[in-house]
Design a protein around this motif. Structure first.
Motif, mmCIF file in Angstrom:
data_model
loop_
_atom_site.group_PDB
_atom_site.id
_atom_site.type_symbol
_atom_site.label_atom_id
_atom_site.label_comp_id
_atom_site.label_asym_id
_atom_site.label_seq_id
_atom_site.Cartn_x
_atom_site.Cartn_y
_atom_site.Cartn_z
ATOM 1 N N UNK A 23 -5.336 -15.637 -78.546
ATOM 2 C CA UNK A 23 -6.093 -14.722 -78.295
ATOM 3 C C UNK A 23 -6.052 -14.454 -77.033
ATOM 4 N N UNK A 24 -5.019 -15.381 -75.907
ATOM 5 C CA UNK A 24 -5.053 -15.177 -73.996
ATOM 6 C C UNK A 24 -4.474 -13.393 -74.178
ATOM 7 N N UNK A 25 -5.427 -12.816 -73.650
ATOM 8 C CA UNK A 25 -4.757 -11.340 -72.176
ATOM 9 C C UNK A 25 -4.795 -11.569 -71.262
ATOM 10 N N UNK A 26 -4.182 -11.322 -70.933
ATOM 11 C CA UNK A 26 -4.011 -11.275 -69.033
ATOM 12 C C UNK A 26 -4.587 -9.833 -68.504
ATOM 13 N N UNK A 27 -4.911 -9.092 -69.376
ATOM 14 C CA UNK A 27 -6.002 -8.183 -68.581
ATOM 15 C C UNK A 27 -7.166 -8.183 -69.099
ATOM 16 N N UNK A 28 -7.702 -9.609 -69.573
ATOM 17 C CA UNK A 28 -9.151 -9.987 -69.948
ATOM 18 C C UNK A 28 -9.285 -10.514 -68.293
ATOM 19 N N UNK A 29 -9.067 -10.795 -67.348
ATOM 20 C CA UNK A 29 -9.645 -10.781 -66.302
ATOM 21 C C UNK A 29 -9.412 -12.158 -66.546
ATOM 22 N N UNK A 30 -9.352 -13.359 -67.218
ATOM 23 C CA UNK A 30 -9.758 -14.963 -66.573
ATOM 24 C C UNK A 30 -7.575 -15.132 -66.816
#
Lengths: 195, 195
Positions: A170-177
């Motif tokens: 589920x991690x997406x770098x563009x998610x800002x986290x």
């Protein structure tokens, strides 16, 4: 029969080729992916791949090897070698999150290996070896009274690392986290609980 | 042009065929698997598969649909509909573990879907819908003061369900651990922490 094209004379460097192979393996599944697809994604001739590696298995080993090398290196870091078991475990948890975020495709591929080929079985053995080393730290932290003892150490390890490993899904770098925020949250949940 | 064989006259029932398709999809990856492999694993002619379903996509939808139906049904259970948010969340966590253990292949397939085809994209949308419903319960439990508020609800949901979903990767029924023991451990870790 003419002169080889610029592409063929100066093939991709091996790191870039592994980057692409990892992505193709993830998208198509390792079993379903072909060297033709890797070559197409890289924009080079299949023959150019053989300039670098013996074949698909070798590309898998190089790709997954990046994740394995990074994860095993954590266990050699000073913070994972000295001090109380609980502090060492927290360090390993934090670094695992950081590595998973930094090397998401390679770690995802590592976790999806099924064991249909010799290389895949070698990967599964490395995963088991890593799990055993972590479970030993969990057991040590339980023995020293730093972690609750009413949960089996191997089960606790699997649930804990299951939580961390899920980042690959589920991690997406563009998610800002960032890795730091996720590591903080994972450490809070794992050691203190949501309650 | 002779009489159809016994096999072809009386093909596999659809449930058994879906069982086999799910296993083949897991072993080979959905993209990598072919209807020929499903037919071979079932010991029937490929034509017999078309007696039941339109093709590979339909088999995926039926297989994953079992997991989705079971998981969404939990949200309609009385314990998930009435009472405090924390109690409802604990119920959903426990039932998710039970369903994952009881329907491990189908849940594993659900989690491995990548989104290369229309059916896969439909599956991903169902997964997102489920995640949103759970995150809403987590947010409600945070708002009512039952769960810590220093972790984002969506992040907490992902880490929590990442832990539960990891069962599809490591749970083996022959290991002797039951769904109850795993659910107890997961609930302890998630809500009280390992510490």
């Amino acid at each position: 029969m003419g002169r080889p094209s610029a592409k063929e004379r100066k093939p991709y460097n091996i790191d870039a080729l592994v980057d692409i192979a990892v992505r193709v393996f993830l998208r198509r599944g390792y079993d379903g992916a072909s060297l033709d697809q890797v070559a197409a994604a890289a924009g080079i001739a299949k023959a150019s791949i053989y300039y670098h590696v013996a074949g698909k298995e070798a590309l898998l080993k190089l790709g997954v090897g990046r994740a394995l090398a990074a994860l095993f290196a954590v266990l050699d870091e000073p913070e994972a070698r000295a001090g109380g078991a609980l502090a060492r475990l927290r360090h390993v948890v934090r670094r695992t999150v950081e590595i998973t975020v930094a090397r998401r495709p390679e770690v995802a591929l590592l976790l999806r290996v099924r064991g249909n080929t010799e290389t895949e079985r070698w990967v599964l053995e490395q995963r088991r070896r890593f799990d055993r080393l972590i479970a030993a730290i969990v057991a040590e932290a339980q023995a020293s009274g730093d972690l609750r003892r009413d949960i089996d150490a191997a089960l606790a390890t699997r649930l804990l690392f299951g939580m961390l490993n899920s980042l690959t899904e589920w991690y997406r770098p563009e998610g800002g986290m960032g890795a730091g925020e996720i590591a903080d949250a994972a450490i809070k949940i794992a050691f203190e609980g949501l309650h």
